[in-house]
Motif scaffolding. Structure first.
Motif, PDB file in Angstrom:
ATOM      1  N   THR A 523       0.831  -1.211   0.000  1.00  0.00           N
ATOM      2  CA  THR A 523       0.000   0.000   0.000  1.00  0.00           C
ATOM      3  C   THR A 523       0.860   1.253   0.000  1.00  0.00           C
ATOM      4  OG1 THR A 523      -1.692  -1.192   1.241  1.00  0.00           O
ATOM      5  CG2 THR A 523      -1.859   1.195   1.208  1.00  0.00           C
ATOM      6  N   ALA A 524       1.948   1.229   0.776  1.00  0.00           N
ATOM      7  CA  ALA A 524       2.780   2.420   0.924  1.00  0.00           C
ATOM      8  C   ALA A 524       3.639   2.682  -0.309  1.00  0.00           C
ATOM      9  CB  ALA A 524       3.670   2.272   2.152  1.00  0.00           C
ATOM     10  N   ALA A 525       4.109   1.621  -0.954  1.00  0.00           N
ATOM     11  CA  ALA A 525       5.079   1.797  -2.024  1.00  0.00           C
ATOM     12  C   ALA A 525       4.440   1.935  -3.401  1.00  0.00           C
ATOM     13  CB  ALA A 525       6.046   0.621  -2.040  1.00  0.00           C
ATOM     14  N   MET A 526       3.177   1.530  -3.570  1.00  0.00           N
ATOM     15  CA  MET A 526       2.581   1.507  -4.890  1.00  0.00           C
ATOM     16  C   MET A 526       1.378   2.432  -5.007  1.00  0.00           C
ATOM     17  SD  MET A 526       2.797  -2.392  -6.334  1.00  0.00           S
ATOM     18  CE  MET A 526       1.061  -2.451  -6.121  1.00  0.00           C
ATOM     19  N   LYS A 527       1.401   3.245  -6.072  1.00  0.00           N
ATOM     20  CA  LYS A 527       0.221   4.026  -6.423  1.00  0.00           C
ATOM     21  C   LYS A 527      -0.475   3.414  -7.634  1.00  0.00           C
ATOM     22  CE  LYS A 527       2.290   8.115  -6.582  1.00  0.00           C
ATOM     23  NZ  LYS A 527       2.477   9.580  -6.698  1.00  0.00           N
ATOM     24  N   ALA A 528       0.162   2.397  -8.226  1.00  0.00           N
ATOM     25  CA  ALA A 528      -0.430   1.712  -9.377  1.00  0.00           C
ATOM     26  C   ALA A 528      -1.723   1.016  -8.960  1.00  0.00           C
ATOM     27  CB  ALA A 528       0.555   0.696  -9.942  1.00  0.00           C
ATOM     28  N   ASP A 529      -2.680   0.979  -9.876  1.00  0.00           N
ATOM     29  CA  ASP A 529      -3.944   0.298  -9.594  1.00  0.00           C
ATOM     30  C   ASP A 529      -3.801  -1.205  -9.763  1.00  0.00           C
ATOM     31  OD1 ASP A 529      -5.381   2.659  -9.081  1.00  0.00           O
ATOM     32  OD2 ASP A 529      -5.613   3.021 -11.226  1.00  0.00           O
ATOM     33  N   TYR A 530      -2.930  -1.627 -10.699  1.00  0.00           N
ATOM     34  CA  TYR A 530      -2.774  -3.057 -10.979  1.00  0.00           C
ATOM     35  C   TYR A 530      -1.306  -3.399 -11.201  1.00  0.00           C
ATOM     36  CZ  TYR A 530      -7.814  -3.159 -11.756  1.00  0.00           C
ATOM     37  OH  TYR A 530      -9.169  -3.058 -11.583  1.00  0.00           O
ATOM     38  N   VAL A 531      -0.964  -4.634 -10.872  1.00  0.00           N
ATOM     39  CA  VAL A 531       0.346  -5.201 -11.197  1.00  0.00           C
ATOM     40  C   VAL A 531       0.097  -6.468 -11.995  1.00  0.00           C
ATOM     41  CG1 VAL A 531       2.456  -6.246 -10.301  1.00  0.00           C
ATOM     42  CG2 VAL A 531       1.479  -4.259  -9.154  1.00  0.00           C
ATOM     43  N   VAL A 532       0.732  -6.582 -13.169  1.00  0.00           N
ATOM     44  CA  VAL A 532       0.547  -7.719 -14.066  1.00  0.00           C
ATOM     45  C   VAL A 532       1.815  -8.557 -14.052  1.00  0.00           C
ATOM     46  CG1 VAL A 532       0.060  -8.430 -16.440  1.00  0.00           C
ATOM     47  CG2 VAL A 532      -1.015  -6.366 -15.509  1.00  0.00           C
ATOM     48  N   SER A 533       1.670  -9.879 -13.898  1.00  0.00           N
ATOM     49  CA  SER A 533       2.833 -10.762 -13.842  1.00  0.00           C
ATOM     50  C   SER A 533       2.432 -12.150 -14.320  1.00  0.00           C
ATOM     51  CB  SER A 533       3.392 -10.844 -12.421  1.00  0.00           C
ATOM     52  OG  SER A 533       2.409 -11.363 -11.541  1.00  0.00           O
ATOM     53  N   ASN A 536       3.683 -18.134 -13.012  1.00  0.00           N
ATOM     54  CA  ASN A 536       4.798 -18.971 -12.558  1.00  0.00           C
ATOM     55  C   ASN A 536       6.049 -18.142 -12.282  1.00  0.00           C
ATOM     56  OD1 ASN A 536       5.428 -18.331 -15.235  1.00  0.00           O
ATOM     57  ND2 ASN A 536       6.630 -20.184 -15.466  1.00  0.00           N
ATOM     58  N   PHE A 537       5.896 -16.796 -12.232  1.00  0.00           N
ATOM     59  CA  PHE A 537       6.985 -15.870 -11.923  1.00  0.00           C
ATOM     60  C   PHE A 537       8.043 -15.792 -13.030  1.00  0.00           C
ATOM     61  CE2 PHE A 537       5.440 -17.681  -7.883  1.00  0.00           C
ATOM     62  CZ  PHE A 537       4.818 -16.550  -7.376  1.00  0.00           C
ATOM     63  N   ASN A 538       7.744 -16.333 -14.214  1.00  0.00           N
ATOM     64  CA  ASN A 538       8.629 -16.138 -15.353  1.00  0.00           C
ATOM     65  C   ASN A 538       8.508 -14.708 -15.860  1.00  0.00           C
ATOM     66  OD1 ASN A 538       9.502 -18.764 -15.276  1.00  0.00           O
ATOM     67  ND2 ASN A 538       9.027 -19.210 -17.406  1.00  0.00           N
ATOM     68  N   SER A 539       9.367 -14.357 -16.830  1.00  0.00           N
ATOM     69  CA  SER A 539       9.322 -12.998 -17.361  1.00  0.00           C
ATOM     70  C   SER A 539       8.208 -12.848 -18.401  1.00  0.00           C
ATOM     71  CB  SER A 539      10.671 -12.645 -17.983  1.00  0.00           C
ATOM     72  OG  SER A 539      10.981 -13.549 -19.031  1.00  0.00           O
ATOM     73  N   LEU A 540       7.749 -11.614 -18.567  1.00  0.00           N
ATOM     74  CA  LEU A 540       6.705 -11.274 -19.529  1.00  0.00           C
ATOM     75  C   LEU A 540       7.314 -10.769 -20.827  1.00  0.00           C
ATOM     76  CD1 LEU A 540       4.463  -9.269 -17.060  1.00  0.00           C
ATOM     77  CD2 LEU A 540       3.675 -11.299 -18.266  1.00  0.00           C
ATOM     78  N   SER A 541       6.594 -10.970 -21.919  1.00  0.00           N
ATOM     79  CA  SER A 541       6.997 -10.390 -23.191  1.00  0.00           C
ATOM     80  C   SER A 541       6.784  -8.875 -23.145  1.00  0.00           C
ATOM     81  CB  SER A 541       6.158 -10.997 -24.320  1.00  0.00           C
ATOM     82  OG  SER A 541       6.269 -10.228 -25.497  1.00  0.00           O
ATOM     83  N   PRO A 542       7.673  -8.077 -23.782  1.00  0.00           N
ATOM     84  CA  PRO A 542       7.455  -6.626 -23.858  1.00  0.00           C
ATOM     85  C   PRO A 542       6.118  -6.264 -24.511  1.00  0.00           C
ATOM     86  CG  PRO A 542       9.695  -7.181 -24.500  1.00  0.00           C
ATOM     87  CD  PRO A 542       8.960  -8.475 -24.382  1.00  0.00           C
ATOM     88  N   ASP A 691      -7.498 -12.991 -22.210  1.00  0.00           N
ATOM     89  CA  ASP A 691      -7.960 -13.850 -21.101  1.00  0.00           C
ATOM     90  C   ASP A 691      -6.976 -14.984 -20.853  1.00  0.00           C
ATOM     91  OD1 ASP A 691     -10.300 -12.438 -20.453  1.00  0.00           O
ATOM     92  OD2 ASP A 691     -11.361 -13.348 -22.133  1.00  0.00           O
ATOM     93  N   ASN A 692      -5.727 -14.596 -20.689  1.00  0.00           N
ATOM     94  CA  ASN A 692      -4.635 -15.556 -20.546  1.00  0.00           C
ATOM     95  C   ASN A 692      -4.597 -16.124 -19.131  1.00  0.00           C
ATOM     96  OD1 ASN A 692      -2.185 -16.916 -20.458  1.00  0.00           O
ATOM     97  ND2 ASN A 692      -1.145 -15.410 -21.721  1.00  0.00           N
ATOM     98  N   PRO A 693      -4.765 -17.453 -18.954  1.00  0.00           N
ATOM     99  CA  PRO A 693      -4.747 -18.032 -17.601  1.00  0.00           C
ATOM    100  C   PRO A 693      -3.372 -17.998 -16.950  1.00  0.00           C
ATOM    101  CG  PRO A 693      -4.774 -19.767 -19.245  1.00  0.00           C
ATOM    102  CD  PRO A 693      -4.952 -18.472 -19.998  1.00  0.00           C
ATOM    103  N   ALA A 694      -2.321 -17.772 -17.762  1.00  0.00           N
ATOM    104  CA  ALA A 694      -0.960 -17.768 -17.210  1.00  0.00           C
ATOM    105  C   ALA A 694      -0.545 -16.404 -16.699  1.00  0.00           C
ATOM    106  CB  ALA A 694       0.028 -18.227 -18.277  1.00  0.00           C
ATOM    107  N   ILE A 695      -1.369 -15.376 -16.950  1.00  0.00           N
ATOM    108  CA  ILE A 695      -1.026 -14.018 -16.525  1.00  0.00           C
ATOM    109  C   ILE A 695      -1.973 -13.563 -15.428  1.00  0.00           C
ATOM    110  CG2 ILE A 695      -0.902 -11.610 -17.260  1.00  0.00           C
ATOM    111  CD1 ILE A 695       0.053 -12.485 -19.939  1.00  0.00           C
ATOM    112  N   LYS A 696      -1.397 -13.011 -14.355  1.00  0.00           N
ATOM    113  CA  LYS A 696      -2.190 -12.501 -13.244  1.00  0.00           C
ATOM    114  C   LYS A 696      -2.310 -10.989 -13.349  1.00  0.00           C
ATOM    115  CE  LYS A 696       0.475 -14.106  -9.991  1.00  0.00           C
ATOM    116  NZ  LYS A 696       0.991 -14.468  -8.649  1.00  0.00           N
TER     117      LYS A 696
END
Length: 845
Positions: A523-533, A536-542, A691-696
């Motif tokens: 709450t203190a560090a983020m003003k973003a409304d959403y975080v996308v990841s 499985n904690f792998n990296s995302l495509s640009p 609607d990708n099930p692998a992305i949160k």
């Protein structure tokens, strides 16, 4: 003496039953853990070994070497290297292997398999010997895939169906052209495997023209070692390393064994706790049995038995009890091991097929634990029995604890407790990892000290319950007096429950405090409304950030991109962010300078700044992946946390140095929207990504809920494991009360004779049990809070938002649990006491 010991065991079967049960539960926990982990380990090892049947020698990339201010280039296995390996003397064929993460959605849109177990790869040519086709044909082109038969069965797919999948970003929809079988251990354990043709796999996994591994098959008559020697002669040593298939299988077996050892150790710790609690019951039981047979033992001494023989007879009884408990515990443990393996299937964690493994080590450990624990716990009562003078015992003058012995005990307990508190408090002033060992030592010393002091503590704490007990009239008064009549017995009984509740309370305090602290941090560090990841904690495509930025209602986006660099001869990972947007998405406190990211200006967290001696205005030179150097200026120093830390650099500055890379690693993407978090906004973001099930896609509440779910799952598992110790403690209360009722048969008969009815007798025994259990509960909750606070102090230095949160509702529930334990444990002893025939009881000795 052996016959005497055996006769005593047979004469006290009912009284020893609870002791047998307590030891049996501990042994069952130990043997069940060993059977379960050995079975799982064996199944994975055999399944993994099958996967290397087609590999005689594996060629893998060499090790990256960083030199000076330059980042070393990752060695690559090229097509030319593959062709060279295929032509090596003694080689029959060579296959290029490409691996990566591929998430498959089932027909309901949910992720198939779990996280890291969802794998992708390449199907070699038209007929890959690694993956025999069950139906269909090999995939060709980017619109075709093949999937394993287990995944096809679980998700209901067949050849010709359209499959929704993701590699690192937006959803792809190729057609299933083939279904294959595989011995892959991840698939056998419930994962999935998706195969593309080689060119498509290389493109999707950002390995164009290269391979992760080259598997070489030996020609008939050529051994694996001979083929490896041949390959070593022709392959460049700085680019490739070779390993035989047999060695790979052995290394994999060692790795699996190592992974299982953590689980085995964790479960055995809880088994040890249950056994430790069981020792109180054993010691209590034999102390009471010895006390009831004082005259008998004195008579043995009078007719010539030595002290050693009396002690030996008690130990022989303990040996028989331990052996019976070990046998029954081993059998129960085998059942537990089989049950745990079957239970894994209900949690979508399938295990490769294989037999139940009951090793000689498991059998030997079960007998050693059962017998040794019982005999060690019985040794002190046996030694005490041997010291009773024959004449005094035959004259019914029982050896009561002297004032000197009580003073010695209390002094020793006070010293242990004081030492424990001192060491724990000292540990709280140390750095997190450095303070763990001292804190553990201090906790052990304090628990031992409190255990030694429990007879002294029992009187004032139980006396505090006197006003409440008065409400129950005579029964309440008698219950209070009975509970303090033998402080040592009361203490041993309560201590068994105390240990379980200490651990449960301490873990609950820690989990609740950590969850609150992480929530505050987010709450203190983020003003973003959403975080996308990625799930499985792998990296995302640009492409993910681009698509989100183009979505209606999105006002700002920024990736968190991990990138290596070399600074002063050391590798330092930077975090690429969008400089123009990062200030709108985070709310990081700046201690020095300003939070300005752009061009050659960066911001660094205070830990990095302190380690490198930087402050606002400092300059340094960084060498990037393309070996080009750039001078950067520290614009400000901010307070980092577990979510955002390190050097923050503008992606516009970082991107040119990654131009040759096809896989820049965006670990997360932060998103700010015009309307704030809402179900509609979240739906639009998810639809933008197919609607990708692998992305949160998570807002702050989702993030908090995920943390809560993680801690809740962890706590529930720990509660389940610690329940064994509580069950053993319940058996201890039952055993103590039952034997106490037997000891007080004459007294109970007298109470009945002078007018106390059966209901009054039952109430007296129940209240006595309730008082003892609550005494143990209060001590356990108190110690648990102290240990939870102390462990939290170790984290406070690393986590600025940490604060102690006392879960009053949970602690109240734990005390209620202790009360329920007391009431349930008293049911059978109370009923037995009420059914005693008063005349027979009065005449009993």
């Amino acid at each position: 003496m052996f016959r005497t010991a055996l006769r005593n065991v047979l004469a006290h079967k009912a009284r020893l039953l609870m002791t047998v049960l307590a030891v049996m539960l501990g042994v069952a926990f130990v043997s069940g853990t060993l059977v379960f982990t050995n079975t799982i380990s064996d199944a994975y090892q055999k399944s993994s070994a099958k996967g290397f049947d087609q590999v005689d020698v594996a060629v893998q990339p060499g090790t990256t070497q960083d030199k000076g201010d330059k980042l070393g280039k990752d060695p690559e296995l090229t097509q030319a290297l593959l062709e060279k390996a295929a032509k090596a003397p003694g080689a029959e064929s060579a296959i290029g292997v490409v691996n990566g993460f591929t998430a498959i959605a089932d027909k309901d849109g949910k992720l198939v398999g779990g996280g890291f177990q969802s794998q992708g790869g390449n199907y070699w040519a038209e007929k890959d010997p690694r993956y025999p086709l069950k139906s269909g044909k090999a995939p060709t082109g980017k619109d075709e895939v093949a999937i394993d038969s287990e995944t096809a069965k679980r998700a209901g797919y067949k050849v010709g169906d359209t499959l929704r999948l993701s590699v690192d970003g937006p959803v792809l929809t190729p057609t299933i052209t083939g279904v294959f079988t595989t011995d892959d251990g991840n698939v056998a354990a419930g994962g999935s495997l998706t195969l593309f043709d080689t060119a498509t796999a290389q493109q999707l996994f950002h390995k164009t023209g290269t391979y992760d591994e080259i598997d070489v098959k030996a020609a008939p008559g050529t051994s694996q070692n001979a083929l490896r020697t041949s390959l070593d002669k022709i392959l460049p040593k700085d680019t490739a390393t070779t390993t035989t298939g047999r060695q790979l299988a052995d290394d994999q077996a060692v790795q699996i064994e190592s992974q299982m050892s953590g689980l085995k150790t964790g479960l055995l710790v809880f088994a040890g706790i249950a056994l430790f609690v069981g020792t109180f019951i054993i010691a209590n039981t034999f102390t009471m049995l010895v006390a009831q047979r004082t005259k008998e033992l004195a008579l043995l001494r009078a007719v010539g038995a030595s002290r050693k023989q009396v002690t030996r007879s008690v130990l022989l009884e303990a040996f028989v009890v331990g052996a019976v408990a070990a046998v029954t515990g081993l059998l129960a443990g085998i059942g537990i091991g089989a049950g745990l393996r079957a239970l894994m299937g209900t949690f979508d964690a399938a295990v490769p097929a294989g037999p139940l493994v009951i090793s000689p080590g498991t059998v030997g450990t079960s007998f050693a634990v059962g017998i040794l624990i019982t005999m060690l716990a019985a040794w002190l009562p046996g030694r005490r029995a041997a010291k009773i003078p024959p004449v005094a015992a035959m004259s019914s003058v029982h050896a009561q604890a002297t004032t000197k012995s009580l003073v010695l005990r209390n002094t020793l307990g006070a010293l242990f407790a004081a030492a424990g508190i001192t060491v724990v408090l000292y540990a709280t002033t140390m750095d997190g990892s450095d303070g763990q060992a001292p804190m553990g030592m201090g906790a052990v010393l304090l628990i031992i000290g409190v255990f030694i002091l429990t007879p002294l503590l029992s009187r004032p704490l139980i006396a505090a319950a006197a006003p409440v007990l008065r409400v129950f009239g005579v029964s309440g008064k008698l219950a209070r007096q009975n509970s303090v009549r033998n402080p040592r017995r009361t203490a041993a009984t309560a201590s068994a429950l105390m240990i379980g509740l200490t651990l449960i309370t301490g873990m609950t305090v820690m989990a609740g405090s950590l969850q609150t602290s992480i929530d505050k941090m987010a709450t203190a560090a983020m003003k973003a409304d959403y975080v996308v990841s990625m799930a499985n904690f792998n990296s995302l495509s640009p492409d993910v950030e681009k698509k989100l930025g183009e979505t209606e209602g999105v006002t700002a986006t920024s990736p968190l991109r991990s990138a290596p660099s070399r600074i002063d001869g050391e590798t330092e990972y930077m975090t690429g962010v969008k400089g123009s947007a990062i200030g709108k998405l985070t709310d990081l406190k700046v201690d020095n300078g300003s939070f300005k990211v752009g061009g050659t200006q960066v911001v660094v967290d205070e830990e990095t700044a302190k380690a490198r001696g930087w402050k606002a205005g400092s300059t340094f030179t960084a060498s990037f992946e393309d070996d080009k150097k750039q001078q950067l200026t520290v614009a400000g120093v901010y307070e980092g946390n577990d979510l955002i830390r390190g050097i923050l650099l503008d992606t516009a500055t970082l991107a040119p140095h990654q131009a040759d890379r096809t896989d820049p690693a965006d670990m997360q993407v932060m998103v700010k929207t015009s309307g704030g978090p809402s179900d509609a906004t979240k739906d639009s973001l998810e639809k933008a990504l197919g609607d990708n099930p692998a992305i949160k896609v998570q807002d702050k509440q989702d993030f908090s809920n995920e943390i809560a779910q993680m801690f809740t799952l962890m706590l529930n598992m720990l509660y389940g494991l610690l329940a064994m110790a509580v069950i053993v403690a319940v058996l201890g209360v039952i055993n103590t009360l039952a034997m106490s009722v037997f000891e007080r048969s004459q007294e109970i008969g007298m109470l009945r004779a002078i007018g106390l009815d059966r209901k009054g007798i039952k109430r007296m025994v129940r209240l006595e049990s309730l008082v003892i259990s609550l005494f143990g509960g209060v001590l356990g909750v108190g110690l648990g809070v102290f240990f939870g606070w102390a462990a939290g102090q170790l984290l406070a230095g690393k986590m600025p938002t940490y604060e102690l949160v006392l879960p009053w509702d949970r602690m109240g529930l734990f005390l209620l649990l202790a009360a329920v334990v007391g009431v349930l444990a008293a049911l059978w002893p109370a009923r037995r006491a009420a059914r005693l025939n008063m005349l027979t009881a009065i005449k009993s000795e």
